[in-house]
Design a protein around this motif. Structure first.
Motif, PDB file in Angstrom:
ATOM      1  N   SER A  71      32.741  44.600  31.029  1.00 39.96           N
ATOM      2  CA  SER A  71      33.086  45.129  32.352  1.00 39.96           C
ATOM      3  C   SER A  71      32.580  46.561  32.478  1.00 39.96           C
ATOM      4  O   SER A  71      32.692  47.351  31.542  1.00 39.96           O
ATOM      5  N   LEU A  72      32.025  46.865  33.634  1.00 39.51           N
ATOM      6  CA  LEU A  72      31.490  48.195  33.903  1.00 39.51           C
ATOM      7  C   LEU A  72      31.999  48.629  35.269  1.00 39.51           C
ATOM      8  O   LEU A  72      31.849  47.902  36.250  1.00 39.51           O
ATOM      9  N   THR A  73      32.643  49.781  35.328  1.00 35.66           N
ATOM     10  CA  THR A  73      33.195  50.283  36.578  1.00 35.66           C
ATOM     11  C   THR A  73      32.513  51.596  36.934  1.00 35.66           C
ATOM     12  O   THR A  73      32.425  52.498  36.103  1.00 35.66           O
ATOM     13  N   PHE A  74      32.017  51.678  38.169  1.00 41.42           N
ATOM     14  CA  PHE A  74      31.424  52.906  38.693  1.00 41.42           C
ATOM     15  C   PHE A  74      32.408  53.531  39.664  1.00 41.42           C
ATOM     16  O   PHE A  74      32.931  52.856  40.546  1.00 41.42           O
ATOM     17  N   GLU A  92      33.072  50.438  42.252  1.00 42.36           N
ATOM     18  CA  GLU A  92      32.401  49.148  42.127  1.00 42.36           C
ATOM     19  C   GLU A  92      32.655  48.598  40.731  1.00 42.36           C
ATOM     20  O   GLU A  92      32.615  49.347  39.758  1.00 42.36           O
ATOM     21  N   HIS A  93      32.897  47.289  40.661  1.00 41.34           N
ATOM     22  CA  HIS A  93      33.171  46.624  39.389  1.00 41.34           C
ATOM     23  C   HIS A  93      32.046  45.642  39.081  1.00 41.34           C
ATOM     24  O   HIS A  93      31.740  44.772  39.898  1.00 41.34           O
ATOM     25  N   TYR A  94      31.448  45.775  37.910  1.00 39.45           N
ATOM     26  CA  TYR A  94      30.346  44.923  37.478  1.00 39.45           C
ATOM     27  C   TYR A  94      30.776  44.148  36.239  1.00 39.45           C
ATOM     28  O   TYR A  94      31.566  44.632  35.433  1.00 39.45           O
ATOM     29  N   LYS A  95      30.218  42.965  36.088  1.00 36.86           N
ATOM     30  CA  LYS A  95      30.419  42.135  34.894  1.00 36.86           C
ATOM     31  C   LYS A  95      29.059  41.875  34.273  1.00 36.86           C
ATOM     32  O   LYS A  95      28.083  41.643  34.978  1.00 36.86           O
ATOM     33  N   ARG A  96      29.002  41.915  32.948  1.00 38.07           N
ATOM     34  CA  ARG A  96      27.760  41.616  32.243  1.00 38.07           C
ATOM     35  C   ARG A  96      27.456  40.132  32.386  1.00 38.07           C
ATOM     36  O   ARG A  96      28.333  39.297  32.243  1.00 38.07           O
ATOM     37  N   GLU A  97      26.225  39.842  32.702  1.00 32.70           N
ATOM     38  CA  GLU A  97      25.825  38.447  32.853  1.00 32.70           C
ATOM     39  C   GLU A  97      25.048  37.980  31.652  1.00 32.70           C
ATOM     40  O   GLU A  97      24.393  38.719  30.980  1.00 32.70           O
TER      41      GLU A  97
END
Length: 110
Positions: free
Chosen positions: A94-97, A105-110
């Motif tokens: 999980s990566l949060t900016f 913004e919340h990102y998930k590694r694909e």
């Protein structure tokens, strides 16, 4: 004895350098955000380049991670230059900016 201290000091310095270099390497890979129903894909390569895909538009980007901030810039052709920075926090996949205007913004590694 003096030689042993020198070797230990050199090994410790190398370990610190490697740990410092690993920070931006952790961010490399493909990240996907689906906040607010809009899919944004961010792919970060180890050479400081990458791609940003949003709403079927693909942009070549450059990026750098320093002091807990991720800075991204891109040329948008006739629209000019795009540059943005955000504080980031990575926990596993999980990566949060968090941007300066406090949007998140919340990102998930694909």
């Amino acid at each position: 004895m003096r030689g042993r201290k020198l070797v230990v000091s050199i090994v410790m310095m190398i370990a610190v350098l490697l740990a410092g270099c690993g920070k931006s390497g952790d961010l490399t890979g493909k990240w996907v955000c689906t906040d607010e129903g809009i899919t944004t894909t961010l792919e970060l390569f180890s050479d400081g380049t990458g791609t940003l895909i949003q709403e079927d538009q693909t942009y070549s980007i450059s990026w750098i991670a320093e002091n807990g901030r991720l800075k991204i810039s891109a040329s948008l052709g006739f629209l000019g230059e795009y540059a943005e920075a955000a504080t980031y926090e990575q926990k596993g996949d999980s990566l949060t900016f968090t941007y300066d205007d406090e949007s998140v913004e919340h990102y998930k590694r694909e």
